[in-house]
Design an enzyme around this catalytic site. Structure first.
Site, PDB file in Angstrom:
ATOM      1  CG  HIS A 151     -28.266  21.191   8.545  1.00 22.07           C
ATOM      2  ND1 HIS A 151     -26.993  21.463   8.728  1.00 22.07           N
ATOM      3  CD2 HIS A 151     -28.851  20.485   9.652  1.00 22.07           C
ATOM      4  CE1 HIS A 151     -26.550  20.725   9.533  1.00 22.07           C
ATOM      5  NE2 HIS A 151     -27.442  20.228  10.265  1.00 22.07           N
ATOM      6  CG  HIS A 401     -28.385  11.919  14.417  1.00 22.40           C
ATOM      7  ND1 HIS A 401     -28.964  12.484  15.353  1.00 22.40           N
ATOM      8  CD2 HIS A 401     -28.031  12.782  13.571  1.00 22.40           C
ATOM      9  CE1 HIS A 401     -28.893  13.853  15.216  1.00 22.40           C
ATOM     10  NE2 HIS A 401     -28.387  13.737  14.084  1.00 22.40           N
TER      11      HIS A 401
HETATM   12  C1  HEM Z   1     -22.229  13.442  10.202  1.00 22.45           C
HETATM   13  C2  HEM Z   1     -23.461  13.827  10.389  1.00 22.45           C
HETATM   14  C3  HEM Z   1     -24.258  14.354  11.416  1.00 22.45           C
HETATM   15  C4  HEM Z   1     -23.749  15.056  12.582  1.00 22.45           C
HETATM   16  C5  HEM Z   1     -22.492  15.254  13.210  1.00 22.45           C
HETATM   17  C6  HEM Z   1     -24.746  15.614  13.342  1.00 22.45           C
HETATM   18  C7  HEM Z   1     -25.171  16.267  14.535  1.00 22.45           C
HETATM   19  C8  HEM Z   1     -26.067  16.790  15.151  1.00 22.45           C
HETATM   20  C9  HEM Z   1     -26.257  17.824  16.314  1.00 22.45           C
HETATM   21  C10 HEM Z   1     -24.871  18.051  17.114  1.00 22.45           C
HETATM   22  C11 HEM Z   1     -27.464  18.118  16.356  1.00 22.45           C
HETATM   23  C12 HEM Z   1     -27.806  19.233  17.403  1.00 22.45           C
HETATM   24  C13 HEM Z   1     -28.418  18.155  18.619  1.00 22.45           C
HETATM   25  C14 HEM Z   1     -28.959  18.985  19.649  1.00 22.45           C
HETATM   26  O1  HEM Z   1     -28.323  19.928  20.324  1.00 22.45           O
HETATM   27  O2  HEM Z   1     -30.190  18.822  19.956  1.00 22.45           O
HETATM   28  C15 HEM Z   1     -28.207  17.454  15.225  1.00 22.45           C
HETATM   29  C16 HEM Z   1     -29.518  17.610  15.162  1.00 22.45           C
HETATM   30  C17 HEM Z   1     -30.218  17.092  14.240  1.00 22.45           C
HETATM   31  N1  HEM Z   1     -29.916  16.258  13.362  1.00 22.45           N
HETATM   32 FE1  HEM Z   1     -28.295  15.684  12.890  1.00 22.45          FE
HETATM   33  N2  HEM Z   1     -26.261  15.328  12.419  1.00 22.45           N
HETATM   34  C18 HEM Z   1     -25.746  14.605  11.463  1.00 22.45           C
HETATM   35  C19 HEM Z   1     -26.474  14.008  10.440  1.00 22.45           C
HETATM   36  C20 HEM Z   1     -27.832  14.010  10.353  1.00 22.45           C
HETATM   37  C21 HEM Z   1     -28.744  13.450   9.522  1.00 22.45           C
HETATM   38  C22 HEM Z   1     -28.070  12.455   8.360  1.00 22.45           C
HETATM   39  C23 HEM Z   1     -30.135  13.568   9.699  1.00 22.45           C
HETATM   40  C24 HEM Z   1     -31.258  13.148   9.025  1.00 22.45           C
HETATM   41  C25 HEM Z   1     -31.420  12.439   8.036  1.00 22.45           C
HETATM   42  C26 HEM Z   1     -29.899  14.485  10.855  1.00 22.45           C
HETATM   43  C27 HEM Z   1     -31.227  15.079  11.586  1.00 22.45           C
HETATM   44  C28 HEM Z   1     -31.268  15.698  12.559  1.00 22.45           C
HETATM   45  C29 HEM Z   1     -32.270  16.623  13.081  1.00 22.45           C
HETATM   46  C30 HEM Z   1     -33.541  16.484  12.491  1.00 22.45           C
HETATM   47  C31 HEM Z   1     -31.671  17.266  13.958  1.00 22.45           C
HETATM   48  C32 HEM Z   1     -32.591  18.460  14.714  1.00 22.45           C
HETATM   49  C33 HEM Z   1     -32.728  19.849  13.987  1.00 22.45           C
HETATM   50  C34 HEM Z   1     -33.441  20.948  14.616  1.00 22.45           C
HETATM   51  O3  HEM Z   1     -32.637  21.418  15.459  1.00 22.45           O
HETATM   52  O4  HEM Z   1     -34.807  21.043  14.581  1.00 22.45           O
HETATM   53  N3  HEM Z   1     -28.640  14.553  11.324  1.00 22.45           N
HETATM   54  N4  HEM Z   1     -27.357  16.891  14.681  1.00 22.45           N
END
Ligand code: HEM
Length: 657
Positions: A151, A401
């Protein structure tokens, strides 16, 4: 340049040890966005604003000038003095390989054979089931800090990642809209008829809105392919705490004692409340807490909000010590010096505690991402582009994820778990943190509970129930990730693995060098051609490189990103004093910080922690009293006076040696 056009065609400096056959000469460089003349190569006027915030217009706004200062800006501008707009919000991601859009310019990727690609949801169901294997070594805290890092670095434009998107691509009861009625930017996820979850509710369509691009904002000519925009600054600089622009920064600050704004309830400091709670959270009563922080995603899940709260409190803890040490400092100096220390702690934890777990210690040392030294590391280069790589944010980094756990343990000081909470019950409802002893119990839970294995299996909480609210089923994060891969037109898995030094596959069987036979068979059943396999899919099936949590293709992408994020940051904390850094003794004090001590210092009554908080409790990592964990000696920030004044602050201080 007299036109005021910055040179952004940066040559990537490949460190000599950056081996493994990666061919970085083929790296695509970002075109010149955000030039002072306005819209680069624009043939049309920019479209009318669709949101009220003027900074969401265009593709990056270069600053009028760059002040000489020892502090980074909130939006990342002027970090790179050759190209001051580099790394600022509303600028495009860069790519390692050119985009492969269906029409060559902007439509989602299609199969090269003309046959349809397998629907994302079908791929998710077949390849990413829920097999709850726990990680033998790492805690849920490791997963959760990963989301903090993410984030801090990027966020696709046009997504709320929270509330249902304003653009509706399906009817309210989950049916496809008539083609003529589908709003612009829609790319809905199609649900198969025999879907084990959604067939029960006759849902055929899941909402998915495409990311805003340079073409949507008319920042490129009609003949140039679209590049997706990210709305936060690209640097690893705790912008999730301090905001990504001056405006948000003003809203998070107290403007007294260098502190961040807090609400005090039950004697504890909490993040301030969001002005419009119903827009930011899924609250069930108006009193329910919903927070405001530097990042709009702060309320997404309880453990994320918890770490955001810890980081906010750490800033205030530091600010309080600095004001006592230096009564002659005003609010601005205390704020900036506390911010500088907090960012340094965060960079240190991210690189020296977190990265070795995910991308490996040896790999990081070899590629000059980590250094085994008690000295300064002056490795900044203005030729290294700190921009976030599309293949990193849209495929490789999302692989983690897989580590998300569906239930969060509540753990007492004796490290016994007396219950847990279900993730999908508490997304966008952070109020749970303020009930009873939940804040401490969830903090200990983070550091005690294992993360799920980083593998192809995903918890149903995120593939069947994500953001379900009060509906029986919800979204599917893996299907979203696959759909996003196609939305962004990422280069294929086959091309990317070749870029990263693996042989190009000519048949599906050729993938068996790094992917199991069973999975290759599934790929062959799903995809019309080996060249069609999505990067996010192929990369996530590779066997891990020993000592890391990623296969060779994702590891290569992650390694490249974390190299650039460090060497392309002029304010990196390990730089020497005259390069915006600390005194050497201050730097070595910062290097004593740990995630465990951070949790100890900013929880309520946490008395003990294991030394390595991303690692599960064991014989060699037993729970010890908090005071016995090393801490950052802030007395080294006592200013003896006589620094050179500059503007509102000092150019240099006379810190105690
Ligand atoms: C409870 C934990 C998490 C939830 C509920 C979550 C949920 C989400 C959601 C809803 C998106 C947006 C998806 C889209 O519309 O394309 C997202 C993007 C992303 N998530 Fe997660 N995530 C979680 C944890 C993590 C973790 C642990 C990582 C990596 C170590 C991660 C890496 C990313 C990345 C790189 C993006 C794209 C960021 C961008 O917009 O450039 N997430 N995640």
């Amino acid at each position: 340049d007299p036109q005021g056009h910055y040179n952004v065609f940066l040559q990537h400096e490949t460190p000599s040890s950056f081996g493994q056959g990666f061919d970085f000469n083929t790296i695509q460089q970002s075109p010149a966005f955000g030039t002072p003349s306005g819209y680069f190569g624009a043939t049309q006027a920019p479209p009318a604003a669709t949101t009220v915030d003027p900074i969401t217009l265009g593709c990056g706004t270069p600053p009028a000038s760059c002040p000489k200062t020892r502090y980074r800006s909130y939006d990342g501008s002027c970090n790179n003095l050759k190209n001051p707009v580099l790394g600022t919000p509303q600028t495009p991601y860069v790519r390692l390989l050119p985009a492969v859009y269906g029409d060559g310019l902007s439509t989602p990727t299609e199969s090269k054979t003309g046959k349809p690609l397998p629907p994302s949801r079908v791929v998710s169901l077949l390849l990413y089931p829920d097999v709850p294997l726990e990680d033998p070594k790492w805690t849920l805290n490791a997963m959760q800090y990963g989301q903090i890092i993410t984030h801090d670095m990027s966020m696709i434009a046009g997504s709320t990642q929270a509330q249902p998107h304003q653009t509706r691509c399906c009817t309210d009861d989950g049916q496809l809209l008539e083609l003529a009625n589908i709003p612009e930017h829609c790319y809905p996820i199609l649900v198969p008829q025999d879907d084990p979850a959604h067939a029960q509710t006759n849902t055929k369509c899941m909402n998915f809105v495409r990311t805003i691009t340079t073409r949507d904002r008319r920042c490129v000519s009609d003949y140039e392919p679209a590049e997706q925009l990210t709305v936060v600054n690209h640097f690893l600089d705790l912008s999730i705490v301090y905001g990504n622009n001056n405006d948000v920064n003003r809203q998070v600050r107290e403007f007294r004692g260098g502190r961040l704004r807090v609400d005090v309830r039950r004697g504890k400091e909490w993040l301030p409340r969001a002005a419009n709670a119903t827009a930011s959270c899924s609250i069930q009563s108006p009193q329910e807490a919903c927070y405001f922080a530097g990042d709009t995603r702060v309320n997404q899940n309880p453990q994320l909000t918890l770490l955001q709260t810890i980081l906010m409190r750490e800033h205030n803890r530091i600010a309080d010590v600095l004001s006592k040490l230096n009564p002659h400092w005003d609010d601005e100096i205390i704020f900036q010096e506390a911010r500088k220390i907090a960012i340094a702690e965060h960079q240190h934890i991210s690189y020296y505690e977190w990265l070795p777990i995910f991308i490996g210690a040896d790999n990081s040392l070899k590629n000059k991402i980590l250094f085994n030294t008690k000295n300064y590391v002056d490795d900044y280069s203005e030729h290294v582009d700190p921009t976030i790589i599309n293949e990193h944010a849209t495929a490789a980094f999302r692989y983690f994820h897989s580590a998300i756990a569906g239930h969060l343990d509540l753990v007492t000081e004796h490290r016994s778990s007396y219950g847990n909470v279900r993730l999908s019950d508490w997304l966008l409802r952070p109020a749970i943190l303020e009930e009873e002893d939940n804040f401490d119990d969830l903090t200990r839970g983070l550091a005690t509970q294992p993360e799920l294995n980083v593998d192809q299996y995903h918890d149903n909480e995120i593939t069947q129930y994500l953001f379900r609210g009060d509906r029986p089923f919800g979204a599917d994060l893996k299907a979203i990730d696959i759909q996003r891969n196609r939305d962004h037109g990422l280069a294929s898995y086959n091309d990317m693995r070749h870029f990263c030094g693996l042989p190009k596959a000519h048949t599906f069987d050729d993938f068996t060098d790094v992917i199991s036979k069973e999975n290759v068979q599934k790929l062959a059943a799903l995809y019309p051609d080996p060249d069609d396999v999505d990067l996010t899919v192929g990369g996530s099936l590779e066997a891990h490189v020993p000592g890391t949590l990623a296969g060779p293709t994702f590891l290569c992408i992650l390694t490249e990103q974390f190299f650039r994020t460090r060497a392309g940051d002029r304010f990196w904390y390990e730089h020497s004093e005259h390069n915006n850094g600390f005194t050497l003794s201050q730097l070595n004090a910062i290097r004593k910080v740990s995630i465990s001590r951070l949790l100890c210092d900013n929880g309520h009554h946490i008395e003990a922690m294991q030394p390595r908080g991303f690692e599960r409790i064991s014989h060699s990592n037993g729970v010890v009293p908090c005071e016995s964990l090393p801490s950052v000696d802030l007395s080294l920030w006592k200013d003896l006076g006589g620094g050179h004044q500059l503007g509102h602050g000092f150019e240099s201080y006379n810190f105690k040696k």
